[in-house]
Design a protein around this motif. Structure first.
Motif, PDB file in Angstrom:
ATOM      1  N   LYS B 158       0.821  -1.219   0.000  1.00 28.44           N
ATOM      2  CA  LYS B 158       0.000   0.000   0.000  1.00 28.44           C
ATOM      3  C   LYS B 158       0.851   1.263   0.000  1.00 28.44           C
ATOM      4  CE  LYS B 158      -4.185  -1.922   2.017  1.00 28.44           C
ATOM      5  NZ  LYS B 158      -3.718  -3.314   2.126  1.00 28.44           N
ATOM      6  N   VAL B 159       0.404   2.229  -0.769  1.00 29.57           N
ATOM      7  CA  VAL B 159       1.059   3.536  -0.815  1.00 29.57           C
ATOM      8  C   VAL B 159       0.060   4.594  -0.355  1.00 29.57           C
ATOM      9  CG1 VAL B 159       1.955   5.311  -2.374  1.00 29.57           C
ATOM     10  CG2 VAL B 159       2.769   2.952  -2.568  1.00 29.57           C
ATOM     11  N   ILE B 160       0.524   5.435   0.554  1.00 29.72           N
ATOM     12  CA  ILE B 160      -0.344   6.465   1.120  1.00 29.72           C
ATOM     13  C   ILE B 160      -0.081   7.793   0.409  1.00 29.72           C
ATOM     14  CG2 ILE B 160      -0.884   7.757   3.232  1.00 29.72           C
ATOM     15  CD1 ILE B 160       0.373   5.249   4.747  1.00 29.72           C
ATOM     16  N   VAL B 161      -1.154   8.449  -0.039  1.00 25.08           N
ATOM     17  CA  VAL B 161      -1.005   9.791  -0.611  1.00 25.08           C
ATOM     18  C   VAL B 161      -2.045  10.722   0.000  1.00 25.08           C
ATOM     19  CG1 VAL B 161      -0.049   9.033  -2.838  1.00 25.08           C
ATOM     20  CG2 VAL B 161      -2.508   9.285  -2.592  1.00 25.08           C
ATOM     21  N   PRO B 162      -1.666  11.970   0.265  1.00 22.54           N
ATOM     22  CA  PRO B 162      -2.658  12.936   0.748  1.00 22.54           C
ATOM     23  C   PRO B 162      -3.648  13.272  -0.370  1.00 22.54           C
ATOM     24  CG  PRO B 162      -0.393  13.771   1.023  1.00 22.54           C
ATOM     25  CD  PRO B 162      -0.324  12.567   0.151  1.00 22.54           C
ATOM     26  N   ASP B 163      -4.835  13.731   0.008  1.00 24.55           N
ATOM     27  CA  ASP B 163      -5.830  14.064  -1.019  1.00 24.55           C
ATOM     28  C   ASP B 163      -5.444  15.292  -1.836  1.00 24.55           C
ATOM     29  OD1 ASP B 163      -6.191  15.871   0.992  1.00 24.55           O
ATOM     30  OD2 ASP B 163      -8.329  15.470   1.304  1.00 24.55           O
ATOM     31  N   SER B 164      -4.436  16.025  -1.378  1.00 22.99           N
ATOM     32  CA  SER B 164      -3.995  17.198  -2.140  1.00 22.99           C
ATOM     33  C   SER B 164      -2.878  16.860  -3.127  1.00 22.99           C
ATOM     34  CB  SER B 164      -3.498  18.283  -1.171  1.00 22.99           C
ATOM     35  OG  SER B 164      -2.386  17.809  -0.429  1.00 22.99           O
ATOM     36  N   ALA B 165      -2.518  15.572  -3.221  1.00 22.27           N
ATOM     37  CA  ALA B 165      -1.372  15.182  -4.056  1.00 22.27           C
ATOM     38  C   ALA B 165      -1.637  15.392  -5.536  1.00 22.27           C
ATOM     39  CB  ALA B 165      -1.033  13.718  -3.809  1.00 22.27           C
ATOM     40  N   HIS B 166      -0.552  15.553  -6.292  1.00 20.10           N
ATOM     41  CA  HIS B 166      -0.649  15.556  -7.751  1.00 20.10           C
ATOM     42  C   HIS B 166      -1.221  14.212  -8.214  1.00 20.10           C
ATOM     43  CE1 HIS B 166       2.744  18.476  -7.114  1.00 20.10           C
ATOM     44  NE2 HIS B 166       1.913  19.170  -7.836  1.00 20.10           N
ATOM     45  N   GLY B 167      -1.993  14.230  -9.289  1.00 16.19           N
ATOM     46  CA  GLY B 167      -2.618  13.012  -9.800  1.00 16.19           C
ATOM     47  C   GLY B 167      -1.609  11.947 -10.191  1.00 16.19           C
ATOM     48  N   THR B 168      -0.406  12.385 -10.559  1.00 16.79           N
ATOM     49  CA  THR B 168       0.604  11.411 -10.962  1.00 16.79           C
ATOM     50  C   THR B 168       1.000  10.495  -9.805  1.00 16.79           C
ATOM     51  OG1 THR B 168       2.293  13.068 -10.534  1.00 16.79           O
ATOM     52  CG2 THR B 168       1.611  12.770 -12.823  1.00 16.79           C
ATOM     53  N   ASN B 169       0.937  10.994  -8.564  1.00 18.27           N
ATOM     54  CA  ASN B 169       1.358  10.168  -7.415  1.00 18.27           C
ATOM     55  C   ASN B 169       0.561   8.868  -7.334  1.00 18.27           C
ATOM     56  OD1 ASN B 169       2.309  12.698  -4.875  1.00 18.27           O
ATOM     57  ND2 ASN B 169       3.116  12.261  -6.904  1.00 18.27           N
ATOM     58  N   PRO B 170      -0.768   8.961  -7.199  1.00 20.96           N
ATOM     59  CA  PRO B 170      -1.527   7.699  -7.177  1.00 20.96           C
ATOM     60  C   PRO B 170      -1.430   6.917  -8.487  1.00 20.96           C
ATOM     61  CG  PRO B 170      -3.009   9.615  -7.186  1.00 20.96           C
ATOM     62  CD  PRO B 170      -1.630  10.128  -6.939  1.00 20.96           C
ATOM     63  N   ALA B 171      -1.348   7.620  -9.622  1.00 21.61           N
ATOM     64  CA  ALA B 171      -1.276   6.910 -10.908  1.00 21.61           C
ATOM     65  C   ALA B 171       0.034   6.136 -11.025  1.00 21.61           C
ATOM     66  CB  ALA B 171      -1.425   7.898 -12.062  1.00 21.61           C
ATOM     67  N   SER B 172       1.137   6.724 -10.579  1.00 16.29           N
ATOM     68  CA  SER B 172       2.429   6.038 -10.642  1.00 16.29           C
ATOM     69  C   SER B 172       2.463   4.844  -9.691  1.00 16.29           C
ATOM     70  CB  SER B 172       3.571   6.998 -10.278  1.00 16.29           C
ATOM     71  OG  SER B 172       3.624   8.061 -11.183  1.00 16.29           O
ATOM     72  N   ALA B 173       1.885   5.033  -8.504  1.00 18.59           N
ATOM     73  CA  ALA B 173       1.859   3.946  -7.527  1.00 18.59           C
ATOM     74  C   ALA B 173       1.013   2.786  -8.051  1.00 18.59           C
ATOM     75  CB  ALA B 173       1.326   4.443  -6.187  1.00 18.59           C
ATOM     76  N   ALA B 174      -0.102   3.115  -8.692  1.00 20.47           N
ATOM     77  CA  ALA B 174      -0.963   2.072  -9.261  1.00 20.47           C
ATOM     78  C   ALA B 174      -0.237   1.327 -10.377  1.00 20.47           C
ATOM     79  CB  ALA B 174      -2.262   2.688  -9.784  1.00 20.47           C
ATOM     80  N   LEU B 175       0.518   2.068 -11.188  1.00 20.07           N
ATOM     81  CA  LEU B 175       1.267   1.444 -12.282  1.00 20.07           C
ATOM     82  C   LEU B 175       2.301   0.450 -11.735  1.00 20.07           C
ATOM     83  CD1 LEU B 175       2.025   1.314 -15.330  1.00 20.07           C
ATOM     84  CD2 LEU B 175       3.496   3.300 -14.951  1.00 20.07           C
ATOM     85  N   ALA B 176       2.880   0.790 -10.595  1.00 18.67           N
ATOM     86  CA  ALA B 176       3.858  -0.119  -9.983  1.00 18.67           C
ATOM     87  C   ALA B 176       3.182  -1.314  -9.318  1.00 18.67           C
ATOM     88  CB  ALA B 176       4.716   0.647  -8.971  1.00 18.67           C
ATOM     89  N   GLY B 177       1.858  -1.252  -9.199  1.00 17.28           N
ATOM     90  CA  GLY B 177       1.122  -2.388  -8.651  1.00 17.28           C
ATOM     91  C   GLY B 177       0.672  -2.201  -7.213  1.00 17.28           C
TER      92      GLY B 177
END
Lengths: 460, 501
Positions: B158-177
Motif C-alpha cells: 500500500k502507498v499512502i497519498v494525501p488528497d492534495s497530491a498531484h494526480g501522478t502520485n496515485p497513478a504512478s503507484a498504481a502502475l507499480a502495482g
C-alpha cells in the motif's frame, strides 16, 4: 545569477510591504532542526560567457557521431533535420508554453499537435494517435498494458502478453518494469533461422491479450510473415507493431495488415539523436483502444461562436482527473520533439518520405553487397529484406573489430554481444539516409584488412 | 486560418533530398509489404511551412509572451544559452551506444549533475534516467518495491497519498502495482497526523508527499510524519514538483525522506515545450541505491591504458550498473539533452540556488499580499478567501472563489478566462481538489515587482467585472471559450480528409 532575478536588490522594499525585514522571515515555517544554515556545497555562480566556454570545452571532448563515418544504429539513427525545423522550434511561444490547459490562448500548439496526430495516423494506417509518449520503449510498454486493459476479460490466456524474443534487452527491461505491477506474464515469440517470425509461436499466442513485434525487427529484417499475424490471433488479441517510422515511406502501413496498435521511436523523423533523449514515442491505435490509451489527445471542436477550435479531449482517462484509475501516469510528454517530427513530416510530403525510405534502403543494400564481397565475413540473413541494418558474422570478436575501426576513425556498428552475450562475433551494421557510398567503401576496406589478419593469424 | 492539409503543392515541394547511393530502380522492396497508398501528407514549400508554423506560434501563449502564473508548474524564464548549448554537436549529434571514450564530456556533465542533485536534496545517489516527474515517481516506487522484496517484506502493498497530491502520485503507484490509500488533509491543508497514524501498518510500502504541499504550504509536521511512516517500516517519498521553494533552506534528506524526484523542467528551467520534454531524475538514500536503474556515471583516476581524452587529465568517467538494479525505465540514458540544459542553468546559480528559491518565495508572498491589499482597497475582499488559512506561503498560493460562486455564479473558470482577456495566462484552476473553486498561483522568481503589482491590480479588476462580461470571456483571444464537451462528444482526432474529397 543577478541577470535572472529582476527583484534582486529590491528584497527589502518588497519584504516591507509584508511587514518583514529579512528573507529568513519567509522561512519561519521550516522547523529549526531541518533548516540549512551553511552555504550550499556548490561552486560559485558563473556568467553566461563562462558557462558557454565550459560547455564548449566539456562537450567538445565528446566524439560527435556526426563528425565520424558511422554505422551505429540499433534503435537511434543518424538523420538530417532541416534547418527550418531547428529554427522554428526555438520560437519562444512554442518553447516556453505549458500543456495547453487554456485552449483559448493555446490554439497554435493544439492545432500543431492535431496535425501531428493526423500525420502519424496517415503514416501508420490507423485512425487514432496521441501527441507522443516518452520514447519507443515506453510506447511499447504502454501499448502492452493497454492491450491487457482492453482484452483481458475475453482472453483465454489471462494477463498474458507475447513479445518478440529479439526485443533488445534494454527495451524489454522497460517493458518488464511497466508490466510487472499488473501481474502480467510475458512470454516470447520465437524467430526462425532466417530472422523472420516463427508462425507456430504466433498460434500459441492466440487467446492472449496481445503480441508485440517490430518491423523492421531489431536485426533490421523486414518480415513478410507479419501480414498473416492478425488472421491467426484474431480480434481478441491485440497485434502491436513497433516501427522505424521512416521505413513506412515504402513499407505497407501496419494498420493495413491488421495492426491494432502501432508504436515506435519517432526520432528519425525530426529529432537529433541527442544521446537518446529527448526523443519522442509514437503511439497510435484503432478505435477499440481509444478509451484505454495513454497520453494526451487533441480534438477539433468549436468555440461559443461556432468557430473552429482545438482542445485536449478524453481527459477523463488521465491521471489529473482519474488519479489511480488513470490509463497511465503520463503527464509531461514530448510535445516539442513531436512538433519537430510534424514539421519534418510536413516538409517531406508523401513523395519525400518515400524518397527518404529509399535512401535508407539503398545504403543498406549497397553495404550488404559490398560486405558480401569480403570472403572472411558472412551475412547470416543475406537473402532477407533489410531496412537500415543487418548482421555480419566476423572471424573474431566484434569488440576487437570495433576497437580497430575506431582507431581508423570509423564507428563500426553495434556489438551484438551486448544483446546476446554468447554471440561475440556478430555486429549489427547500420546505414541510414546519411550514409554515403564512400563511407561504405571505407568500412568494407577496413573490415577486409581486419578480417584477413584474423583468418591468417597475423595481427594488424 | 492556415491549415497544413490544405497545401497541395508540387511533387517534391518542401525539402529536396540527394539521390540514393544506388539507383532508385534497383532498390528491392519486399513485394508483400510494399506500400500501396502514400500517406495523405501535405505538399508544402519551405516558405509556406515556415509561415504556417510561425502563424501557429503566434496563436500560442508562452512565458516569453507574458506572465504565466500557472501554479504547480513553475513557469520561470528559460535562459537561452541553455538552448545554444543543447544544440552543440557534443550533445545533439551523440549516439547513446557510443563507447565510453567518445562520451567523456557528456559523462562528466552527468557526473556533476548526479552530485549536484544529491547535494541539493540531501540524498546519497542520483540517477538521471527517468524522463519525466511521473516516470521518476514510478522508478522510485519500483526501487522501493524491490528493496522490500530483497528483505522479504513482500506484504507491503500500500502507498499512502494525501488528497492534495498531484494526480501522478496515485497513478504512478498504481502502475507499480500498489494499492492507494488517500488520506484527507487537515482544514489548514496540512497532513493529518492522526489519520496517518491510523492508516500505517505492516502493509505500508511508502508515503508520497510534496513539501511545500500543493497548496504552497510547508508541512511543519513533516518530521513527525516521517517518523510515523518509518516506525511502521514504510519508506518516505518526496515529490519534487515544489522543490523550487526550498533549495538551500532545507532539503528532503534532512526531513527524513528516503527517495525524491526532481522536475528538471520546473526547478532547473528545462523549457516545458508545450507539454514536454521534461526530465525527472531521482535521488535515494544509500539503502535504495543498489536498486536504481543503470547505468550511472562514476569516476576514477585515469590509468595509463585509458584512451586520451580532452575533458580532464586526471579523471576517467565510466558507466556502472547498480548490483540489484530494477533494470531500465528508458532505453537509453534518459533525456540527456535536458540534463545538459539544466547543467547550464545550475552553473549560472551555483550555491546561489538558495537565492533563486528565496526569490520564488518572496514573489509568491508579495503577490499574495498585493492581491489581498488591492481587493481590500477596491471593496472586493469578500469575493474570495485563502484556499486555506496560512500566514506564510512558499512558492505558490491558492485562493478559493467559492464565495463569489455563491454570490453571482462566477467561478474560478470564469476568472481564469477573464484573466486571458487581460493578457495573462490563467493560474491553475480546480487543483488541488481540496479547495473549492480553487485558483493556484505561482509567480516564480523571474517576474519583476512591476509585473506582480500590475497583475494584482488586473486580477482584482477581473473580480469586479460584471457576471455577464465574465461568463462571456474571453473576448480578445484567438478563439472564444472553447467547447470541450463538444470535442468529447463529436470526436475529431485527425484531419477529416473524406469530407474534402
Amino acid at each position: 545569477m543577478v541577470d535572472q532575478l529582476p527583484n534582486f536588490g529590491r528584497e527589502a522594499e518588497m519584504l516591507k510591504t509584508m511587514g518583514m525585514s529579512s528573507l529568513d522571515d519567509l522561512f519561519n515555517d521550516v522547523p529549526e532542526d531541518v533548516r540549512i544554515i551553511e552555504k550550499l556545497n556548490l561552486p560559485s555562480p558563473q556568467t553566461e560567457e563562462e558557462i558557454l566556454a565550459d560547455a564548449k570545452r566539456i562537450l567538445g571532448a565528446n566524439v560527435a557521431l556526426g563528425d565520424r563515418v558511422s554505422f551505429l544504429g540499433a534503435g537511434i539513427y543518424k538523420n538530417f533535420v532541416p534547418a527550418s525545423v531547428m529554427q522554428l522550434i526555438n520560437r519562444g511561444e512554442f518553447l516556453t508554453s505549458y500543456t495547453p490547459y487554456q485552449p483559448e490562448v493555446s490554439q497554435g500548439m493544439l492545432q500543431a499537435m492535431w496535425e501531428f496526430q493526423t500525420l502519424i495516423c496517415e503514416l501508420v494506417g490507423l485512425p487514432v494517435a496521441n501527441l507522443s509518449v516518452y520514447d519507443g520503449s515506453s510506447a511499447a510498454a504502454e501499448a502492452l498494458t493497454c492491450a491487457v486493459r482492453v482484452h483481458n476479460r475475453k482472453a483465454s490466456q489471462k494477463n498474458t502478453l507475447y513479445v518478440s524474443e529479439l526485443t533488445p534487452p534494454d527495451r524489454l527491461s522497460v517493458i518488464k518494469n511497466y508490466t510487472q505491477g499488473a501481474g502480467i506474464t510475458l512470454r516470447y515469440l520465437r524467430h526462425l533461422s532466417d530472422g523472420c517470425l516463427d508462425m507456430d509461436s504466433i498460434t500459441e499466442a492466440a487467446g492472449s491479450c496481445g503480441v508485440y513485434v517490430e518491423q523492421p525487427n531489431p536485426l533490421g529484417i523486414l518480415d513478410q510473415n507479419l501480414i498473416d499475424v492478425k488472421s491467426i490471433i484474431g480480434e481478441d488479441t491485440a497485434f502491436i507493431v513497433g516501427v522505424q517510422p521512416t521505413s513506412l515511406g515504402v513499407m505497407e502501413a501496419p494498420g493495413n495488415y491488421g495492426a491494432d496498435i502501432v508504436v515506435g521511436e519517432g526520432q528519425p523523423l525530426g529529432s537529433p539523436m541527442t544521446a537518446g533523449g529527448p526523443i519522442y514515442g509514437i503511439f497510435s491505435c484503432s478505435e477499440k483502444y481509444l478509451r484505454q490509451m495513454p497520453g494526451r489527445i487533441v480534438g477539433k471542436t468549436i468555440d461559443v461562436d461556432g468557430n473552429e477550435a482545438f482542445c485536449l479531449t478524453l481527459s477523463t482517462r488521465e491521471q489529473h482527473i482519474r488519479r489511480h484509475r488513470a490509463t497511465s501516469n503520463l503527464c509531461t510528454n514530448e510535445t516539442l520533439i513531436a512538433l519537430m517530427g510534424a514539421m519534418h513530416m510536413a516538409l517531406l510530403g508523401p513523395e519525400g518520405i518515400r524518397d527518404l525510405a529509399i535512401r535508407n534502403m539503398a545504403a543498406c543494400q549497397l553495404a550488404k553487397t559490398k560486405l558480401l564481397e569480403i570472403d572472411t565475413i558472412a551475412l547470416p540473413h543475406v537473402n532477407s529484406f533489410h531496412y537500415n541494418e543487418f548482421i555480419i558474422e566476423l572471424p573474431g570478436d566484434a569488440s576487437d573489430c570495433l576497437e580497430y575501426l575506431d582507431k581508423k576513425g570509423i564507428i563500426g556498428g553495434f556489438d551484438l554481444a551486448n544483446w546476446y552475450p554468447d554471440r561475440k562475433n556478430r555486429m549489427l551494421i547500420t546505414c541510414t539516409d546519411q550514409t554515403s557510398a564512400a563511407d561504405i567503401e571505407l568500412l568494407a576496406a577496413h573490415l577486409a584488412v581486419w578480417s584477413s589478419t584474423k583468418t591468417s593469424g597475423v595481427e594488424a | 486560418m492556415s491549415h497544413l492539409f490544405e497545401h497541395h503543392g508540387a511533387i517534391g515541394a518542401g525539402y529536396r533530398q540527394p539521390e540514393p547511393v544506388i539507383p532508385k530502380e534497383t532498390v528491392i522492396i519486399p513485394p508483400a509489404l510494399a506500400r500501396q497508398k502514400a500517406p495523405r501528407w501535405p505538399r508544402i514549400s519551405e516558405p509556406e511551412m515556415v509561415r504556417h508554423y510561425t502563424w501557429l506560434s503566434r496563436r500560442n501563449f508562452g512565458i516569453d509572451t507574458g506572465f504565466y502564473p500557472l501554479g504547480s508548474c513553475t513557469m520561470k524564464h528559460n535562459p537561452r544559452v541553455n538552448e545554444v548549448i543543447a544544440q552543440m554537436p557534443g550533445i545533439a549529434e551523440m549516439h547513446p551506444l557510443q563507447p565510453e571514450h567518445h562520451l567523456q564530456g557528456l559523462m562528466a556533465i552527468f557526473h556533476e549533475m548526479q552530485d549536484m542533485l544529491a547535494i541539493c536534496a540531501g540524498m546519497d545517489t542520483v540517477t538521471l534516467q527517468p524522463v519525466a516527474g511521473a516516470q521518476g515517481e514510478f522508478t522510485a516506487l519500483r526501487c522501493i518495491q524491490e528493496y522490500f522484496r530483497s528483505i522479504g517484506q513482500t506484504d507491503r502493498n500500500k502507498v499512502i497519498v494525501p488528497d492534495s497530491a498531484h494526480g501522478t502520485n496515485p497513478a504512478s503507484a498504481a502502475l507499480a502495482g500498489y494499492e492507494i490509500i488517500e488520506i484527507p488533509s487537515n482544514s489548514d491543508g496540512r497532513i493529518n497526523l492522526d489519520v496517518l497514524r491510523a492508516v500505517v501498518g505492516d502493509d505500508t510500502a511508502a508515503m508520497m508527499i510534496t513539501n511545500p504541499n500543493t497548496l504552497g504550504i510547508f508541512e511543519e509536521d513533516i518530521c513527525e510524519a516521517t517518523k510515523i511512516v518509518h516506525d511502521a517500516g514504510g519508506q518516505m517519498y518526496y515529490d519534487g514538483a515544489n522543490f523550487n521553494a526550498i533549495l538551500g533552506r532545507t532539503n528532503p534528506g534532512l526531513m527524513g525522506f528516503d527517495a525524491v524526484h526532481y522536475n528538471l523542467h520546473k526547478t532547473f528551467s528545462q523549457p516545458h515545450g508545450g507539454g514536454g520534454p521534461g526530465c525527472g531524475p531521482i535521488g535515494v538514500k544509500s539503502h535504495l541505491a543498489p536498486f536504481l536503474p543503470g547505468p550511472l556515471v562514476r569516476k576514477r583516476p585515469i590509468l595509463a591504458t585509458d584512451p586520451l581524452t580532452l575533458v580532464n587529465d586526471e579523471v576517467w568517467y565510466h558507466w556502472y550498473h547498480p548490483e540489484k538494479s530494477i533494470g531500465k525505465v528508458q532505453q537509453w540514458h534518459g533525456n540527456a539533452g535536458a540534463v545538459v540544459r539544466c547543467w547550464a542553468y545550475y552553473r549560472r546559480y551555483g550555491y546561489e540556488l538558495k537565492t533563486m528559491s528565496d526569490h520564488a518565495v518572496l514573489n509568491a508572498n508579495y503577490l499574495r499580499r498585493r492581491i489581498m491589499d488591492e481587493a481590500q482597497d477596491k471593496g472586493l475582499a469578500h469575493t474570495f478567501t485563502d484556499g486555506v488559512p496560512s500566514k506564510l506561503v512558499k512558492h505558490e498560493f491558492t485562493l478559493s472563489l467559492a464565495a463569489m460562486k455563491g454570490q453571482n455564479g462566477i467561478g474560478a473558470m470564469d476568472i481564469a478566462k477573464g484573466l486571458l482577456d487581460k493578457g495573462y495566462m490563467a493560474p491553475t484552476i480546480y487543483f488541488p481538489l481540496v479547495v473549492d473553486e480553487c485558483m493556484m498561483i505561482e509567480p516564480t522568481e523571474t517576474e519583476s515587482k512591476e509585473v506582480l503589482d500590475e497583475f494584482a491590480i488586473r486580477f482584482v479588476e477581473v473580480l469586479g467585472e460584471d457576471a455577464d462580461v465574465l461568463h462571456a470571456a474571453p473576448q480578445t483571444t484567438d478563439v472564444r471559450r472553447v467547447d470541450e464537451v463538444y470535442a468529447a462528444r463529436n470526436l475529431c482526432l485527425s484531419y477529416p480528409f473524406d469530407e474534402e474529397q
